[in-house]
Write a protein that holds these residues in place. Structure first.
Motif, PDB file in Angstrom:
ATOM      1  N   TYR A 289      22.276  30.252 -19.470  1.00  0.00           N
ATOM      2  CA  TYR A 289      22.898  30.635 -20.735  1.00  0.00           C
ATOM      3  C   TYR A 289      23.945  29.601 -21.119  1.00  0.00           C
ATOM      4  CZ  TYR A 289      26.975  32.260 -18.097  1.00  0.00           C
ATOM      5  OH  TYR A 289      28.070  32.324 -17.288  1.00  0.00           O
ATOM      6  N   ALA A 290      24.305  29.574 -22.381  1.00  0.00           N
ATOM      7  CA  ALA A 290      25.325  28.664 -22.895  1.00  0.00           C
ATOM      8  C   ALA A 290      26.172  29.433 -23.894  1.00  0.00           C
ATOM      9  CB  ALA A 290      24.674  27.459 -23.569  1.00  0.00           C
ATOM     10  N   HIS A 291      27.382  28.954 -24.134  1.00  0.00           N
ATOM     11  CA  HIS A 291      28.265  29.593 -25.108  1.00  0.00           C
ATOM     12  C   HIS A 291      29.301  28.586 -25.577  1.00  0.00           C
ATOM     13  CE1 HIS A 291      31.348  29.905 -21.931  1.00  0.00           C
ATOM     14  NE2 HIS A 291      30.303  30.128 -21.163  1.00  0.00           N
ATOM     15  N   GLY A 292      29.570  28.581 -26.873  1.00  0.00           N
ATOM     16  CA  GLY A 292      30.630  27.743 -27.426  1.00  0.00           C
ATOM     17  C   GLY A 292      30.469  26.268 -27.125  1.00  0.00           C
ATOM     18  N   ASP A 293      31.586  25.574 -27.210  1.00  0.00           N
ATOM     19  CA  ASP A 293      31.611  24.139 -26.952  1.00  0.00           C
ATOM     20  C   ASP A 293      32.918  23.796 -26.233  1.00  0.00           C
ATOM     21  OD1 ASP A 293      30.821  21.501 -26.958  1.00  0.00           O
ATOM     22  OD2 ASP A 293      31.676  21.085 -28.922  1.00  0.00           O
ATOM     23  N   SER A 294      33.151  24.485 -25.136  1.00  0.00           N
ATOM     24  CA  SER A 294      34.386  24.320 -24.373  1.00  0.00           C
ATOM     25  C   SER A 294      34.170  23.430 -23.171  1.00  0.00           C
ATOM     26  CB  SER A 294      34.870  25.681 -23.855  1.00  0.00           C
ATOM     27  OG  SER A 294      35.126  26.554 -24.904  1.00  0.00           O
ATOM     28  N   GLU A 295      35.279  22.973 -22.611  1.00  0.00           N
ATOM     29  CA  GLU A 295      35.252  22.379 -21.281  1.00  0.00           C
ATOM     30  C   GLU A 295      35.368  23.555 -20.324  1.00  0.00           C
ATOM     31  OE1 GLU A 295      38.440  19.575 -21.103  1.00  0.00           O
ATOM     32  OE2 GLU A 295      37.531  18.287 -22.604  1.00  0.00           O
ATOM     33  N   GLU A 296      34.492  23.617 -19.348  1.00  0.00           N
ATOM     34  CA  GLU A 296      34.457  24.761 -18.438  1.00  0.00           C
ATOM     35  C   GLU A 296      34.479  24.265 -17.000  1.00  0.00           C
ATOM     36  OE1 GLU A 296      31.655  28.697 -17.637  1.00  0.00           O
ATOM     37  OE2 GLU A 296      31.551  27.634 -19.548  1.00  0.00           O
ATOM     38  N   THR A 297      35.222  24.959 -16.159  1.00  0.00           N
ATOM     39  CA  THR A 297      35.249  24.668 -14.728  1.00  0.00           C
ATOM     40  C   THR A 297      34.975  25.958 -13.980  1.00  0.00           C
ATOM     41  OG1 THR A 297      36.810  22.843 -14.950  1.00  0.00           O
ATOM     42  CG2 THR A 297      36.664  23.868 -12.785  1.00  0.00           C
ATOM     43  N   LEU A 298      34.091  25.903 -13.005  1.00  0.00           N
ATOM     44  CA  LEU A 298      33.819  27.018 -12.107  1.00  0.00           C
ATOM     45  C   LEU A 298      34.369  26.621 -10.750  1.00  0.00           C
ATOM     46  CD1 LEU A 298      30.628  29.077 -11.687  1.00  0.00           C
ATOM     47  CD2 LEU A 298      31.726  28.084  -9.707  1.00  0.00           C
ATOM     48  N   LEU A 299      35.230  27.455 -10.175  1.00  0.00           N
ATOM     49  CA  LEU A 299      35.838  27.231  -8.862  1.00  0.00           C
ATOM     50  C   LEU A 299      35.396  28.350  -7.941  1.00  0.00           C
ATOM     51  CD1 LEU A 299      38.028  25.967  -6.909  1.00  0.00           C
ATOM     52  CD2 LEU A 299      39.611  27.614  -7.937  1.00  0.00           C
ATOM     53  N   VAL A 300      34.770  28.006  -6.819  1.00  0.00           N
ATOM     54  CA  VAL A 300      34.367  29.006  -5.837  1.00  0.00           C
ATOM     55  C   VAL A 300      35.581  29.331  -4.975  1.00  0.00           C
ATOM     56  CG1 VAL A 300      32.846  29.517  -3.883  1.00  0.00           C
ATOM     57  CG2 VAL A 300      31.985  28.188  -5.833  1.00  0.00           C
ATOM     58  N   VAL A 301      35.919  30.612  -4.901  1.00  0.00           N
ATOM     59  CA  VAL A 301      37.051  31.063  -4.099  1.00  0.00           C
ATOM     60  C   VAL A 301      36.589  31.404  -2.687  1.00  0.00           C
ATOM     61  CG1 VAL A 301      38.854  32.834  -3.871  1.00  0.00           C
ATOM     62  CG2 VAL A 301      38.261  31.920  -6.133  1.00  0.00           C
ATOM     63  N   SER A 302      35.472  32.129  -2.591  1.00  0.00           N
ATOM     64  CA  SER A 302      34.932  32.476  -1.280  1.00  0.00           C
ATOM     65  C   SER A 302      33.420  32.594  -1.380  1.00  0.00           C
ATOM     66  CB  SER A 302      35.541  33.791  -0.769  1.00  0.00           C
ATOM     67  OG  SER A 302      35.189  34.869  -1.624  1.00  0.00           O
ATOM     68  N   GLY A 303      32.755  32.469  -0.237  1.00  0.00           N
ATOM     69  CA  GLY A 303      31.304  32.507  -0.210  1.00  0.00           C
ATOM     70  C   GLY A 303      30.726  31.184  -0.693  1.00  0.00           C
ATOM     71  N   ARG A 304      29.428  31.214  -1.015  1.00  0.00           N
ATOM     72  CA  ARG A 304      28.763  30.008  -1.507  1.00  0.00           C
ATOM     73  C   ARG A 304      27.943  30.381  -2.731  1.00  0.00           C
ATOM     74  NH1 ARG A 304      26.904  25.666   1.805  1.00  0.00           N
ATOM     75  NH2 ARG A 304      24.785  26.449   1.575  1.00  0.00           N
ATOM     76  N   LEU A 305      28.011  29.506  -3.736  1.00  0.00           N
ATOM     77  CA  LEU A 305      27.255  29.723  -4.968  1.00  0.00           C
ATOM     78  C   LEU A 305      26.330  28.554  -5.229  1.00  0.00           C
ATOM     79  CD1 LEU A 305      29.892  31.050  -7.555  1.00  0.00           C
ATOM     80  CD2 LEU A 305      28.107  32.353  -6.396  1.00  0.00           C
ATOM     81  N   GLU A 306      25.122  28.865  -5.654  1.00  0.00           N
ATOM     82  CA  GLU A 306      24.194  27.873  -6.175  1.00  0.00           C
ATOM     83  C   GLU A 306      24.433  27.842  -7.685  1.00  0.00           C
ATOM     84  OE1 GLU A 306      19.790  27.831  -5.149  1.00  0.00           O
ATOM     85  OE2 GLU A 306      19.815  28.514  -7.241  1.00  0.00           O
ATOM     86  N   VAL A 307      24.849  26.696  -8.197  1.00  0.00           N
ATOM     87  CA  VAL A 307      25.202  26.574  -9.606  1.00  0.00           C
ATOM     88  C   VAL A 307      24.237  25.583 -10.258  1.00  0.00           C
ATOM     89  CG1 VAL A 307      27.017  25.986 -11.247  1.00  0.00           C
ATOM     90  CG2 VAL A 307      27.622  27.038  -9.057  1.00  0.00           C
ATOM     91  N   THR A 308      23.577  26.039 -11.308  1.00  0.00           N
ATOM     92  CA  THR A 308      22.668  25.188 -12.065  1.00  0.00           C
ATOM     93  C   THR A 308      23.315  24.871 -13.405  1.00  0.00           C
ATOM     94  OG1 THR A 308      20.750  26.172 -10.988  1.00  0.00           O
ATOM     95  CG2 THR A 308      20.357  24.984 -13.051  1.00  0.00           C
ATOM     96  N   ILE A 309      23.414  23.593 -13.696  1.00  0.00           N
ATOM     97  CA  ILE A 309      23.932  23.109 -14.975  1.00  0.00           C
ATOM     98  C   ILE A 309      22.831  22.228 -15.556  1.00  0.00           C
ATOM     99  CG2 ILE A 309      25.774  21.864 -16.178  1.00  0.00           C
ATOM    100  CD1 ILE A 309      26.816  24.264 -14.518  1.00  0.00           C
ATOM    101  N   GLY A 310      22.229  22.672 -16.659  1.00  0.00           N
ATOM    102  CA  GLY A 310      21.105  21.917 -17.213  1.00  0.00           C
ATOM    103  C   GLY A 310      19.971  21.869 -16.201  1.00  0.00           C
ATOM    104  N   THR A 311      19.600  20.668 -15.778  1.00  0.00           N
ATOM    105  CA  THR A 311      18.500  20.508 -14.815  1.00  0.00           C
ATOM    106  C   THR A 311      19.001  20.235 -13.393  1.00  0.00           C
ATOM    107  OG1 THR A 311      18.361  18.146 -15.331  1.00  0.00           O
ATOM    108  CG2 THR A 311      16.930  19.637 -16.595  1.00  0.00           C
ATOM    109  N   GLU A 312      20.331  20.191 -13.203  1.00  0.00           N
ATOM    110  CA  GLU A 312      20.893  19.908 -11.876  1.00  0.00           C
ATOM    111  C   GLU A 312      21.368  21.189 -11.199  1.00  0.00           C
ATOM    112  OE1 GLU A 312      23.850  16.839 -11.586  1.00  0.00           O
ATOM    113  OE2 GLU A 312      23.018  15.783 -13.313  1.00  0.00           O
ATOM    114  N   THR A 313      21.111  21.287  -9.902  1.00  0.00           N
ATOM    115  CA  THR A 313      21.569  22.431  -9.109  1.00  0.00           C
ATOM    116  C   THR A 313      22.413  21.926  -7.956  1.00  0.00           C
ATOM    117  OG1 THR A 313      19.626  23.731  -9.715  1.00  0.00           O
ATOM    118  CG2 THR A 313      20.817  24.420  -7.738  1.00  0.00           C
ATOM    119  N   HIS A 314      23.556  22.595  -7.738  1.00  0.00           N
ATOM    120  CA  HIS A 314      24.487  22.236  -6.667  1.00  0.00           C
ATOM    121  C   HIS A 314      24.871  23.501  -5.913  1.00  0.00           C
ATOM    122  CE1 HIS A 314      25.152  18.298  -8.552  1.00  0.00           C
ATOM    123  NE2 HIS A 314      25.052  18.971  -9.688  1.00  0.00           N
ATOM    124  N   VAL A 315      25.054  23.393  -4.603  1.00  0.00           N
ATOM    125  CA  VAL A 315      25.561  24.500  -3.810  1.00  0.00           C
ATOM    126  C   VAL A 315      27.025  24.211  -3.521  1.00  0.00           C
ATOM    127  CG1 VAL A 315      25.362  25.811  -1.663  1.00  0.00           C
ATOM    128  CG2 VAL A 315      23.288  25.026  -2.837  1.00  0.00           C
TER     129      VAL A 315
END
Length: 187
Positions: free
Chosen positions: A125-151
């Motif tokens: 999903y997408a929304h607006g036109d902001s600068e966005e940062t996701l910070l993992v506090v605990s656990g592990r997240l698989e994050v997909t941005i466009g066509t790239e995926t990072h754990v």
């Protein structure tokens, strides 16, 4: 003045201009939506003219804000108490709560909790036109941005444009907590 309040010295014009800019709307688009001239709106934003409540209501409708926000002389200091937060379910096996007031014009932030394999949703999903940062506090997240995926693990972060399709999901079958920060607000 109570200790939980801060003075707010912004004028009506400054508040109108600030909100318009947060929404990335032009003078022309807001004036058209509010059925007023562009020059009159410009004068209002520069505090060189005043408007009737009916006109302010139309402008505020175009700016997606309550008219009362123009006249608040004090802004409440916002304290988020995690223990009493009202998390809203979203996605699959995930919950999110806003931790900044909806009146913030420069920064928006949320805390998200993910159950085992929880996700913001199956679709990106997408929304607006902001600068966005996701910070993992605990656990592990698989994050997909466009066509790239990072754990990402604890205290890892990723920054991207909120207009780029994205998704987050818990990666290890445990629980995860993350914080999203967006500037300007766009969610």
């Amino acid at each position: 003045m109570p200790e939980n309040e801060l003075p707010n010295t912004h004028t009506v014009g400054e508040r109108l201009r600030s909100r318009r800019r947060v929404l990335r709307k032009t003078l022309a688009s807001v004036s058209t939506e509010a059925n007023i001239s562009e020059s009159f709106l410009s004068q209002l934003e520069r505090d060189r003219a005043s408007a009737s409540i009916a006109t302010l209501q139309r402008i505020c409708a175009a700016l997606e804000m309550p008219v009362g926000d123009l006249f608040n002389e004090r802004r409440q200091l916002s304290v988020h108490r995690h223990a009493s937060a009202n998390f809203n379910p979203y996605g699959i096996g995930a919950r999110k709560v806003r931790i900044t007031p909806t009146t913030n014009t420069q920064l928006e932030s949320f805390i998200g909790e993910f159950d085992a394999h929880g996700t913001t949703g199956d679709e990106l999903y997408a929304h607006g036109d902001s600068e966005e940062t996701l910070l993992v506090v605990s656990g592990r997240l698989e994050v997909t941005i466009g066509t790239e995926t990072h754990v990402l693990g604890p205290l890892d972060s990723i920054s991207y444009a909120s207009s780029t399709p994205h998704r987050a999901r818990e990666a290890d079958g445990g629980r995860a907590v993350a914080v999203w920060l967006m500037s300007p607000p766009s969610y």
